[in-house]
Design an enzyme around this catalytic site. Structure first.
Site, PDB file in Angstrom:
ATOM      1  CG  LEU A  50      -2.225  -0.652   1.328  1.00 18.87           C
ATOM      2  CD1 LEU A  50      -3.280  -0.892   2.301  1.00 18.87           C
ATOM      3  CD2 LEU A  50      -2.948  -1.012  -0.086  1.00 18.87           C
ATOM      4  CB  CYS A  51       3.633   2.463  -0.277  1.00 18.90           C
ATOM      5  SG  CYS A  51       5.169   0.469  -0.194  1.00 18.90           S
ATOM      6  N   GLY A  52       1.691   3.105  -3.088  1.00 20.73           N
ATOM      7  CA  GLY A  52       2.255   2.811  -4.388  1.00 20.73           C
ATOM      8  C   GLY A  52       2.748   2.283  -5.350  1.00 20.73           C
TER       9      GLY A  52
END
Lengths: 136, 288
Positions: free
Chosen positions: B87-89
């Site tokens: 969930l960090c691109g």
């Protein structure tokens, strides 16, 4: 009153000390040495141990330090070390545990154990505990 | 067109997701702030160490150290540094892509893989790569002892000639918006003599000797490089997460907006229809 000079103690993580001091005593590569104001330019390595800083008009400040270097120039001095902790920053439990672990490692005579490393770890733990006054 | 209940449920679930992404954004922002401070605080040591190496280098020319030895490159140790969490691109995807390009340019048998961070470990494991060593990315502060362990592992392998070059892939932190995947050669160390202009500043007293100091300086320099990579990668991770969570939150806002519009339309349509039914019903009874 003795003359003072600026001293900086910089660890891998951050600058932990920056102030004028009268004298700093540190465990150099060839033994403990004290630096007063006006010392000749000097480069030396620092062993694991304890440093003692004499501040103007205050009681001495002691810190436990990891491996590093000391740079003395005409006007100032800089300590570059892995770690540096004041008495109140030391985690006694952790130091005790690592001392026990290092002792155990050194005791087993297992050829796979890195003796240099274990010894360094033991020295670090002892330096910390000594400073914290928790060494029985 | 969907009925009102379905749309209402959609709106509720989007709102729930938005709450989560917003919370994650806020957490990432505060972690980023701390990580940024770490990056900045590490600056003075790195700079002073470089100066010190220059100074010692002037007086200690021709030092030999196992970490300086250049060998013909047959085996390369590739270190890939990613995060443990997702969930960090595109943070992890970018760095892995960069590393894969490099790995594919080498002969498969000459690659020695060292991975840091769960994401890289999962990626290479799934593709049946042999992993020499795996460390999770430190979840709290990067401890000196941990960095020293990584450094010793890499240096040890190099000294034993298990590999002839160490290349690190990590993400350099410029700002929360700008993080660049980077390739950096760790070993052999580029000789410190590069900056050897007219010396003459041999004013220093060396204790014990310049040569011996250099022997101690080189591993510390490597350790510092590894440490800097860790703090920069950590800051990049939080920066990327903050940005991607912010866009997810904004996206949710937009979705809620269109869904609400849709909901109102459907509701209005059904009201109109009901009125129409009543009116026509009333008309019909009147005519009788």
């Amino acid at each position: 009153m003795a003359k003072s000079y600026p001293l900086e103690i910089v660890t891998l993580k951050r600058t932990v000390f920056s102030d004028n001091v009268e004298c700093v005593t540190a465990p150099g590569g060839l033994g403990y040495l004290g630096i007063l104001a006006g010392h000749a330019p000097l480069l030396t390595n620092i062993e694991i141990g304890m440093i003692s800083i004499k501040l103007e008009g205050k009681s001495d400040l002691k810190m436990s330090v990891g491996e590093g270097f000391l740079v003395v120039t005409q006007k100032s001095a800089t300590l570059l070390v892995d770690t540096a902790e004041k008495k109140e920053e030391i985690n006694v439990e952790r130091a005790r545990a690592s001392m026990a672990r290092a002792r155990e490692r050194l005791g087993t005579k297992n050829p796979e154990i890195d003796i240099v490393r274990a010894e360094a770890s033991l020295r670090r733990a002892i330096a910390r505990l000594k400073l914290a006054g928790a060494l029985s | 067109m969907a009925n009102t209940r379905e749309i209402r449920n959609r709106i509720r679930s989007v709102k729930n997701i938005q709450q989560i992404t917003r919370a994650m954004q806020m957490v990432a922002a505060s972690k980023l702030k701390r990580a940024q401070e770490m990056v900045q605080a590490a600056g003075p040591y790195a700079e002073k160490l470089r100066l010190l190496m220059n100074e010692v280098g002037k007086s200690a020319s021709g030092v030999t150290h196992p970490l300086l030895v250049k060998r013909p490159v047959e085996r390369v140790c590739v270190v890939v540094m990613t995060s443990d969490k997702g969930l960090c691109g595109a943070y992890n995807a970018n760095i892995i892509k960069r590393a894969m390009e490099f790995i594919k340019s080498l002969k498969p048998e000459s690659v020695r893989l060292v991975v840091i961070g769960k994401k890289a470990n999962d990626f290479f494991k799934r593709r049946q790569y042999e992993i020499l060593k795996y460390w999770p990315f430190p979840s709290k502060e990067v401890e000196v002892s941990f960095v020293a362990e990584v450094m010793r592992f890499l240096a040890g392998g190099y000294e034993k000639a298990d590999y002839d070059k160490v290349v690190l892939f990590y993400t350099k932190f410029k700002s929360a918006m700008v993080t660049t995947p980077l390739e950096a050669q760790l070993l052999p160390l580029e000789s410190a003599e590069a900056d050897k202009q007219a010396g003459g500043s041999a004013l220093y007293i060396f204790e014990p000797t310049a040569e011996e100091l250099m022997q101690k300086l080189l591993p510390k320099y490597l350790q510092n490089q590894v440490y800097l990579a860790f703090v920069e990668a950590g800051a990049s991770e939080h920066g990327s997460r903050m940005v991607s969570m912010k866009s997810a939150t904004d996206n949710a806002d937009e979705m809620i907006h269109t869904l609400t519009l849709n909901y109102n339309k459907v509701r209005q349509a059904s009201i109109t229809r009901e009125i129409l039914e009543v009116v026509t019903g009333a008309d019909a009874t009147k005519k009788k």
